[in-house]
Enzyme design. Structure first.
Site, PDB file in Angstrom:
ATOM      1  N   ARG A 163       1.746 -13.964   0.621  1.00 29.41           N
ATOM      2  CA  ARG A 163       1.021 -13.844   1.918  1.00 29.41           C
ATOM      3  C   ARG A 163      -0.212 -14.520   2.151  1.00 29.41           C
ATOM      4  NH1 ARG A 163       1.206  -7.399   2.442  1.00 29.41           N
ATOM      5  NH2 ARG A 163       1.174  -7.729   0.142  1.00 29.41           N
TER       6      ARG A 163
ATOM      7  N   VAL B 207       0.697  -1.133   0.044  1.00 27.84           N
ATOM      8  CA  VAL B 207       0.037  -0.033  -0.019  1.00 27.84           C
ATOM      9  C   VAL B 207       0.926   1.281  -0.037  1.00 27.84           C
ATOM     10  CG1 VAL B 207      -1.640   1.508   1.254  1.00 27.84           C
ATOM     11  CG2 VAL B 207      -1.998  -1.047   1.107  1.00 27.84           C
TER      12      VAL B 207
ATOM     13  N   CYS C 151      -5.672  -8.980   2.382  1.00 28.15           N
ATOM     14  CA  CYS C 151      -6.916  -8.466   3.030  1.00 28.15           C
ATOM     15  C   CYS C 151      -7.816  -9.529   3.292  1.00 28.15           C
ATOM     16  CB  CYS C 151      -7.493  -7.703   1.703  1.00 28.15           C
ATOM     17  SG  CYS C 151      -6.474  -6.196   1.282  1.00 28.15           S
TER      18      CYS C 151
ATOM     19  N   ASP D 115      10.802   3.501   5.991  1.00 33.14           N
ATOM     20  CA  ASP D 115      10.515   2.099   5.907  1.00 33.14           C
ATOM     21  C   ASP D 115      11.527   1.556   6.976  1.00 33.14           C
ATOM     22  OD1 ASP D 115       8.551  -0.335   4.622  1.00 33.14           O
ATOM     23  OD2 ASP D 115      10.369  -1.065   5.638  1.00 33.14           O
TER      24      ASP D 115
ATOM     25  N   THR E 271      -1.493  -5.120   8.661  1.00 33.41           N
ATOM     26  CA  THR E 271      -2.200  -5.704   9.895  1.00 33.41           C
ATOM     27  C   THR E 271      -2.631  -7.174   9.424  1.00 33.41           C
ATOM     28  OG1 THR E 271      -4.217  -4.542   8.726  1.00 33.41           O
ATOM     29  CG2 THR E 271      -3.276  -3.119  10.363  1.00 33.41           C
TER      30      THR E 271
END
Length: 464
Positions: free
Chosen positions: A378, A59, A307, A78, A132
């Site tokens: 992921r 993102v 997500c 970062d 997250t």
């Protein structure tokens, strides 16, 4: 100024939502302005203001590129030196257009890369873009989010705007930003402006670019919303304002929960089709001819990515704390979690039926990334599928032209098979088919388990 409307169908009735959709129209450089519809605010085009992006992942990096295309001072922060090197070298998974923007922005200095959070002190706006994830028990892992928000608060100063974009539980913006800022003595809405604007990025999908995808903004106050909308407006042609950060937070969760439930249903329909000897792809396409009231998804080996397998658990976790049941969401996520094991059981039964058996069988996974066209592992269903087959004694390998090496849940590593021959394997499991690559070799394998339900290069294939 153009009037904008959104049409929303609710219980069969269409409601017009207007007056809160923000439109940005570029003017000449001499009179470059933006007008925020419905807020009565006219502000100068702030190309010289410094925006700091905290986190340069899937993102943060596209966000930095989008802002650098319109602003002269963007700083990407970062803590991973490896990630900063990859970004600097252009070794990142971006569409060609954004890759070109990244190259130009780094070359002309409009985007700078640093690992020092002290850069936040110079920011006019801080955009928090950190992952997250959830842990093995599907409990939210808030470490990165808490750390990033604490860093933003520690470096906040009067006049700054802080925008959180990470998908998270309802109330995060107030808990991790607003209240700590107030404890520091900074007035939110007067000295520092805070808003939540969830990301809407679909990796690998070139049909939905940032510029054409509306963004949601929910500020703590109307002025917070206005200031955040100015920045987010550099990424998109339209911003839809909601009344609070909490509303924006739940909006994002609702979007991804809708997708999760839809995918769980698609897999269930595929199982039903199997029991009735029907083709789930044909049924789904046929249902999609209805021009209203239906949004179909195709079945697959499971659900992966940053997500859909994770975000609904942020709401479920919060609801459990409050003693609130969400049975539809809960069952959908359970179904999604169990799908890879269903692929393993199907592969085991195919090997048994062929007389090979699982122990010592040679099985090749065709594709391991969670989605076609992306280099991203992921939450990929391929990982638990490989682990499950390995526990059965299967010799599992994989071929993926985009993924050179895979780290399994037990820490072991697999290197991809660069040029497989179908005849060398007892079973090929088709998991991800990347566009632009040849998979005809899979048709030479005596058994093919098509977990995509759409692999037509092996007429003898079976499905999950």
């Amino acid at each position: 100024m153009t009037q904008h409307h959104l049409a929303l169908a609710v219980n069969g009735r269409e409601r017009q939502l207007s007056g809160r959709l923000v439109a940005y129209q570029d003017r000449s450089e001499e009179d470059a302005v933006r007008r925020v519809s419905g807020l009565g605010t006219r502000v100068p085009k702030a190309r010289q203001e410094t925006v700091v992006i905290l986190g340069l992942g899937y993102v943060g990096l596209p966000t930095a590129c989008g802002l650098a295309a319109r602003r002269s001072s963007v700083v990407g922060v970062d803590i991973s030196e490896a990630r900063l090197r990859a970004v600097a070298d252009g070794d990142v998974d971006l569409p060609d257009a954004e890759r070109a923007v990244l190259h130009d922005a780094l070359a002309d200095g409009s985007l700078r890369l640093v690992d020092d959070p002290e850069a936040l002190a110079e920011a006019d706006t801080v955009v928090v873009c950190v992952p997250t994830p959830v842990d093995e028990d599907r409990v939210p892992d808030l470490a990165a989010l808490r750390g990033a928000c604490a860093t933003a608060v520690a470096h906040a100063r009067p006049g700054q705007t802080i925008i959180l974009t990470s998908t998270t539980f309802v109330g995060t913006t107030r808990e991790l930003l607003v209240e700590p800022l107030r404890r520091r003595g900074l007035g939110v809405g007067t000295e520092v402006h805070v808003a939540f604007s969830p990301e809407r990025i679909d990796p690998g999908n070139h049909d939905h670019v940032q510029r054409d995808t509306p963004r949601i903004v929910g500020g703590v106050t109307p002025e917070c919303s206005a200031r955040a909308a100015r920045v987010i407006g550099d990424l998109t042609n339209s911003v839809y304002l909601v009344g609070s950060p909490e509303s924006a937070e739940l909006t994002k969760l609702y979007e991804n929960i809708f997708r999760a439930v839809n995918l769980a249903l698609a897999n269930e329909i595929a199982d039903i089709c199997g029991a009735l000897s029907l083709d789930p792809i044909e049924v789904t396409i046929a249902a999609g001819t209805k021009p209203y009231g239906f949004l179909g998804s195709f079945p697959g080996p499971g659900v992966g990515g940053h997500c859909i397998p994770c975000d609904p658990h942020y709401l479920l976790w919060q609801l459990r704390e409050k003693g609130v049941a969400a049975p539809v969401i809960d069952q959908a996520m359970r179904s999604i979690d169990l799908r890879p094991d269903q692929v393993v059981r199907r592969a085991e039964s195919m090997l048994a039926a062929a007389g090979t058996g699982a122990i010592g069988a040679r099985v090749l996974m065709a594709g391991v990334s969670y989605k076609a066209g992306v280099r991203d592992l992921r939450e990929s269903p391929a990982l638990p599928i490989i682990a499950g087959l390995t526990r059965l004694g299967v010799d599992v390998r994989y071929h993926d032209p985009l993924i050179g090496e895979v780290e399994l849940p037990d820490g072991s590593r697999l290197t991809g098979e660069p040029e497989p021959r179908g005849a060398d394997w007892d079973l090929v499991i088709v998991h991800t088919v990347h566009p632009g690559f040849d998979y005809a070799w899979a048709g030479d394998c005596p058994q093919v388990l098509d977990a995509t339900y759409q692999f037509d290069l092996a007429p003898h294939r079976q499905v999950v």
